[in-house]
Design a protein around this motif. Structure first.
Motif, PDB file in Angstrom:
ATOM      1  N   SER A  81      22.607  24.355  -9.239  1.00 38.23           N
ATOM      2  CA  SER A  81      23.546  25.297  -9.852  1.00 38.23           C
ATOM      3  C   SER A  81      23.157  25.546 -11.302  1.00 38.23           C
ATOM      4  O   SER A  81      22.500  24.720 -11.925  1.00 38.23           O
ATOM      5  CB  SER A  81      24.954  24.724  -9.841  1.00 38.23           C
ATOM      6  OG  SER A  81      25.386  24.484  -8.550  1.00 38.23           O
ATOM      7  N   SER A 140      19.822  28.974 -10.040  1.00 35.90           N
ATOM      8  CA  SER A 140      21.108  29.685  -9.978  1.00 35.90           C
ATOM      9  C   SER A 140      21.692  29.735  -8.571  1.00 35.90           C
ATOM     10  O   SER A 140      21.919  30.794  -8.002  1.00 35.90           O
ATOM     11  CB  SER A 140      20.950  31.118 -10.508  1.00 35.90           C
ATOM     12  OG  SER A 140      20.733  31.110 -11.898  1.00 35.90           O
ATOM     13  N   PHE A 141      21.945  28.554  -8.021  1.00 39.32           N
ATOM     14  CA  PHE A 141      22.544  28.486  -6.685  1.00 39.32           C
ATOM     15  C   PHE A 141      23.928  29.140  -6.669  1.00 39.32           C
ATOM     16  O   PHE A 141      24.708  28.970  -7.599  1.00 39.32           O
ATOM     17  CB  PHE A 141      22.749  27.022  -6.272  1.00 39.32           C
ATOM     18  CG  PHE A 141      21.598  26.415  -5.550  1.00 39.32           C
ATOM     19  CD1 PHE A 141      20.328  26.461  -6.082  1.00 39.32           C
ATOM     20  CD2 PHE A 141      21.780  25.778  -4.324  1.00 39.32           C
ATOM     21  CE1 PHE A 141      19.260  25.881  -5.421  1.00 39.32           C
ATOM     22  CE2 PHE A 141      20.720  25.196  -3.659  1.00 39.32           C
ATOM     23  CZ  PHE A 141      19.455  25.238  -4.199  1.00 39.32           C
ATOM     24  N   THR A 142      24.198  29.867  -5.602  1.00 40.75           N
ATOM     25  CA  THR A 142      25.572  30.282  -5.334  1.00 40.75           C
ATOM     26  C   THR A 142      25.976  29.620  -4.018  1.00 40.75           C
ATOM     27  O   THR A 142      25.205  28.840  -3.456  1.00 40.75           O
ATOM     28  CB  THR A 142      25.691  31.813  -5.203  1.00 40.75           C
ATOM     29  OG1 THR A 142      24.781  32.232  -4.196  1.00 40.75           O
ATOM     30  CG2 THR A 142      25.380  32.497  -6.517  1.00 40.75           C
ATOM     31  N   GLU A 143      27.152  29.974  -3.537  1.00 38.80           N
ATOM     32  CA  GLU A 143      27.634  29.331  -2.319  1.00 38.80           C
ATOM     33  C   GLU A 143      26.697  29.608  -1.132  1.00 38.80           C
ATOM     34  O   GLU A 143      26.441  28.733  -0.322  1.00 38.80           O
ATOM     35  CB  GLU A 143      29.057  29.815  -2.006  1.00 38.80           C
ATOM     36  CG  GLU A 143      29.775  28.899  -1.057  1.00 38.80           C
ATOM     37  CD  GLU A 143      31.280  28.886  -1.290  1.00 38.80           C
ATOM     38  OE1 GLU A 143      31.749  29.588  -2.208  1.00 38.80           O
ATOM     39  OE2 GLU A 143      31.970  28.169  -0.552  1.00 38.80           O
ATOM     40  N   SER A 170      23.796  27.403  -1.137  1.00 40.21           N
ATOM     41  CA  SER A 170      24.187  26.038  -0.827  1.00 40.21           C
ATOM     42  C   SER A 170      24.369  25.839   0.668  1.00 40.21           C
ATOM     43  O   SER A 170      24.224  24.749   1.184  1.00 40.21           O
ATOM     44  CB  SER A 170      25.500  25.684  -1.543  1.00 40.21           C
ATOM     45  OG  SER A 170      25.374  25.980  -2.912  1.00 40.21           O
TER      46      SER A 170
END
Lengths: 544, 460
Positions: B46, B71-74, B77
């Motif tokens: 994240s 820059s992970f988002t849902e 994930s």
């Protein structure tokens, strides 16, 4: 100011900023880099994902929830459920000052609590350890409230922090335990965490204490986190004019104040981005209108006080407000008159937060300085363009995952503080209730608006515009200063402040004067690096 | 009282950590990667992780700390972070143009099981890594170990992914830096030069995190170990690992991959540890220790002898990281001081054993704990039960020091409220001299502050 008189065409600047990006990235970034026109207010792409690999200012949902909104309340034990880092990094780093009445009062802000999740907790689940941690916190401190914050692995392994909280709350009976699903990957920035925090505070805290608050003019201060003592200065002014502060969300606040917040008659909102949800929800459930104010800047402070007095519609209050403004203004005037000749005509850039990049433009205007470019780190379109665009904002996949609470008027406590007719009359007087016009309306034509500024873009902007000061955060601070430009931190204030109210304005004027006129910026080159120096012997003296 | 809820009574805890004496792996990996020239650290997780690590390192160094994030988002994930990392690699090379991207994982990417080796290989296979550029990686799950573990893992990644054994030995020695400051690394280089030994030091954050003000931001500052140096590390005669927790794993990796033998030493903090370092390096290289180094040592011993009365018997509480705490504790004992409470959040039996061994021999009554719940809350409780004359640790110690009215010396990571650590070393004899000066200043200032008027001394 006519930006194009001194600087290159802003649309050319825009082209230059995106030139180096891969095509797809350039296309995306172009929508977030806008040449302003306050008359028509063009659309700015905001609150969308940062492209992976871009060096961004942004943080995560957990930072917005625990760090920003819940962190400043002093008597909640905030337990971070996750590996140790998340709690460690948010430990005292946001400078939320708080002042207890006595040494006996609870203050957990200097503490850092974590479940320090280990591999076995990730593999077999961490709920058991969480419950043990909650029990230990309760046994050690007997706090009024314990809040649980989920970090990334928690959501992924399926730990139910809400169920664990409920179980412990019921077990204790005298301690309100509640959880937040603010995993770092939710949303696209801190902003998601603000929303999650608003929901949790609204659900679990507001409305728990119906004792009528005392005072004639009662309000809540929303979106003020007492960084550097900002709330203290606002509290000082409120006390002077006779306004009762029921609660603050959440600088210098306590649990019992927030639980009693619904007994106030007005919500004033400072940081629109982080707390507007609370304003809306309290208006729907309890009938308390909200009003956007700004206590950053002496003139803005005076204006905001007048708005509040107008709202309450009390002549005595209005007179008191005028008296206080008249009393405070000369001190401010004396300082700005002395400083103005040294700051007038200089330029600033502000890339920070979800409100600060707007608010601080007022202070720079008071210093005679022009904001040539500005943008937010984690704001939404309404913070740029004004709330009238709300119905047109597309809800994307990242926002859809953030819960929108279904709020209805409380059958017993709903009590509209103003009738429709009264609200209409206030509007006539120019008082915008439940509204916010955003940043762009106030910025000059052809100034540049950039959302989620990247590191690369910031260096380009500095090269092109050579501003006299750049405002951002700690990650940008020394990068920009290495370029020979002072950077004012507008999250931590470079460990100064307060910057709100009248005293804060004076502090800010002095700090900016000190920074833009500091002799150090002229000392960067060694004498032998300067042209025409370095040959032959010559005596030189300090007085020369 | 700032820490007004800290009670004297110590209760064993199993779930709750309060005021940790450690942080998580990825920040260590980021710090290590900054010690490689032309390298951009990359956090695969994240945005918050990268932001927090950059902020903490920036506050500690007052310097730019550049790093990128996946820059992970849902979505990432749920579906895995491969697409994010591949996109990041492409963006980074086109916009920031590093020679190396050093990817480290986070608790998020580790929990979903992203395989950095596989993804970085795919990046290479897909042509996303330009000719002559590199993507290296280290697995750094935040739920294991501490920031020290993350540092060790990234240094190991650096060593094993770059070093090559050509079969022809070079007349040089590897010095693998345990977690230390740029000033310390600079001092290690100076001492080696003084000895006349050619070394490859890695990582090396000098001239990176202590960069001069020039009016220009150098995205990749002049310092850092170069790729050529790292490659040649496989041909070095041997390695000296400075620190059994933070440096030795890389030496082991290098022994496995390139058959470079190694010796593990303490970080040369204080007299005895510096003696061992100088002996080991001079013996390995077969060089005589020059008089100048002997004189440096002599100056430190001179001060230790001349000022011993102020240090004798002073009780010290300290917290921090294993490889620094060990030689520091030894130095305090050499100074005739009494380390009475020691805490480190970094787990591990190796460290526990080493510290126990040292304490059993010279200070068996010392309270010592490391690992889970070995936190500053516990240390503070110990201090309430058995008060000390001095506290040594990172900036967070100032809250305890103020509450207990104890002199405080900043040492370790992070130091958020003072400068100096990045410019003036703690290692070597000169570092030892600086430490003694700090100890004396803290103790003697307190004596001056508290002395009765008739007991106030001019000459001390």
């Amino acid at each position: 100011m006519e930006a194009n008189r001194i600087y290159p065409d802003p649309s050319q600047v825009r082209e230059e900023l995106i030139q180096k990006y891969p095509a797809k990235v350039a296309k995306k970034r172009a929508k977030s880099i806008i040449v302003n026109d306050p008359e028509i207010i063009p659309e700015v792409q905001a609150n969308v994902r940062t492209v992976p690999g871009i060096i961004t200012q942004r943080g995560c949902s957990y930072a917005g929830c625990k760090g920003v909104v819940l962190g400043p309340t002093r008597d909640i034990v905030n337990i971070v459920h996750g590996p140790i880092g998340c709690s460690f990094y948010a430990w005292l780093t946001r400078r939320n000052q708080t002042r207890t009445e006595s040494l006996m009062d609870a203050n957990y802000i200097p503490y850092c609590f974590s479940t320090d999740m280990q591999e076995e907790n990730v593999v077999f689940g961490g709920e058991k350890k969480l419950k043990i941690a909650i029990q230990e916190a309760y046994d050690l401190f007997h706090p009024k409230s314990i809040a649980i914050f989920s970090t990334c692995p928690v959501g992924l392994i399926g730990d139910d922090v809400h169920a664990a909280s409920k179980e412990m709350r019921e077990k204790f009976g005298d301690c309100n335990v509640f959880g937040f699903s603010c995993e770092g990957y939710r949303g696209v920035s801190q902003s998601a965490g603000h929303h999650i925090a608003n929901n949790g505070v609204f659900k679990h805290m507001v409305g728990r204490n119906n004792t009528p608050s005392k005072g004639k003019f009662k309000l809540n201060l929303l979106g003020e986190y007492n960084i550097g003592g900002d709330a203290f200065e606002i509290e000082r002014i409120f006390e002077k004019v006779g306004i009762t502060l029921v609660s603050s969300f959440s600088g210098n606040s306590t649990v019992s104040q927030i639980e009693n917040a619904h007994t106030a008659d007005l919500n004033v909102i400072l940081c629109h981005r982080s707390i507007n949800y609370m304003g809306d929800m309290m208006e729907t459930k309890y009938g308390i209108p909200w009003m956007k104010v700004n206590f950053v800047g002496a003139e803005s402070t005076a204006k905001s006080l007048r708005k509040i007095a107008e709202y309450f519609g009390d002549e005595e209050l209005k007179a008191k407000v005028e008296a206080v403004i008249a009393e405070e203004t000369p001190k401010v005037k004396a300082v700005i008159e002395e400083i103005l000749p040294r700051t007038k005509g200089k330029t600033a850039m502000l890339f920070v937060g979800g409100s600060r990049a707007h608010h601080y433009q007022d202070l720079f205007a008071e210093l005679g300085m022009t904001t040539v470019a500005a943008g937010y780190e984690f704001a939404h379109r309404d913070d740029y363009e004004g709330r009238h665009v709300l119905p047109n904002i597309k809800i994307d996949a990242d926002s859809k995952n953030i819960e929108e609470l279904k709020v209805v008027p409380d059958p017993e406590l709903y009590n509209p503080r103003k009738t429709e007719a009264e609200l209409e009359a206030l509007k006539e007087k120019g008082l915008e209730i439940n509204g916010y016009d955003g940043m762009m309306k106030q910025m000059t034509k052809k100034s540049l608006v950039v959302d989620d500024l990247s590191h690369y873009e910031s260096e380009k902007l500095i090269e092109i515009y050579k501003p006299d000061i750049f405002c951002a955060g700690i990650k940008e601070k020394y990068v920009v200063q290495k370029m020979g430009i002072p950077l004012k931190q507008l999250h931590s204030y470079d460990y100064g402040g307060p910057y709100t109210g009248f005293e804060g304005a004076v502090n800010f004027y002095k700090d900016i004067d000190r920074m833009v006129n500091n002799p150090v910026w002229k000392l960067i080159k060694a004498p032998w690096e300067k042209a025409g120096n370095g040959s032959g012997l010559a005596a030189s003296y300090v007085t020369q | 009282m700032l820490l007004r809820h800290t009670s004297k009574e110590v209760k064993e805890r199993e779930g709750l950590t309060i005021n940790p004496a450690k942080t998580c792996q990825p920040i260590g990996a980021m710090y290590a990667a900054l010690g490689i020239h032309g390298c951009l650290p990359h956090s695969h997780g994240s945005q918050g992780c990268c932001s927090y690590h950059r902020s903490t390192l920036t506050r500690h160094y007052k310097e730019p700390v550049m790093a990128a994030t996946s820059s992970f988002t849902e979505g990432a994930s749920v579906f895995g972070g491969q697409a994010n990392l591949l996109a990041a690699i492409e963006t980074i090379f086109s916009v920031y143009d590093p020679d190396i991207i050093a990817v480290h994982s986070t608790c998020l990417s580790e929990t979903i099981g992203d395989d950095l080796q596989q993804i970085t290989r795919k990046a290479n296979d897909d042509g996303k890594v330009p000719e002559g550029k590199h993507v290296i990686f280290a697995s750094t799950p935040s739920f294991i170990g501490s920031h020290i573990t993350g540092y060790a893992n990234m240094v190991t990644g650096i060593a094993t992914q770059f070093a090559v054994s050509t079969g022809v030995k070079k007349n040089q020695f590897n010095i693998i830096a345990g977690w230390m400051e740029p000033s310390d690394m600079r001092e290690i280089k100076r001492l080696s030069k003084e000895l006349g030994v050619r070394i490859v030091l890695f990582p090396d954050t000098s001239d990176v995190l202590d960069a001069p003000q020039t009016g220009k931001h150098e995205f990749y500052p002049k310092g850092g170990t170069t790729i050529a140096e790292l490659r040649s590390a496989g041909d070095s005669i041997s390695s000296l690992a400075l620190g059994s927790i933070s440096a030795e794993p890389a030496a082991i990796g290098l022994e496995k991959s390139c058959k470079v033998p190694f010796e593990t030493l303490d970080i040369p903090i204080g007299l005895s540890a510096t003696d061992r370092f100088i002996m080991a390096l001079s013996q390995a290289a077969g060089v005589k220790v020059p008089d100048e180094i002997t004189a440096e040592r002599g100056r430190l011993v001179d001060v230790m002898a001349d000022m011993e009365q102020y240090l004798y018997g002073k009780k010290v509480a300290l917290f921090g990281d294993p490889d620094q705490l060990l030689p520091l504790t030894e130095f305090l004992l050499d100074l005739n001081m009494k380390p009475v409470h020691i805490v480190s959040g970094t787990p591990g039996q190796r460290f526990e054993k080493q510290m126990r061994q040292l304490l059993d021999a010279r200070s068996p009554e010392t309270n010592f704990r490391n690992g889970l719940q070995a936190d500053m809350f516990l240390l503070h409780q110990w201090m309430k039960n058995d008060p000390v004359d001095l506290l040594i640790g990172n900036t967070y110690g100032k809250y305890m020091a103020r509450d207990e009215d104890v002199p405080f010396i900043r040492f370790g990571f992070p130091i958020l409220d003072r400068i100096g650590h990045s410019y003036f070393p703690n290692v070597g004899y000169s570092g030892g001299l600086r430490l003694v000066e700090k100890l004396l200043n803290a103790i003697m200032d307190r004596q001056d502050r508290d002395a009765l008027e008739e007991k106030f001394e001019l000459v001390m």
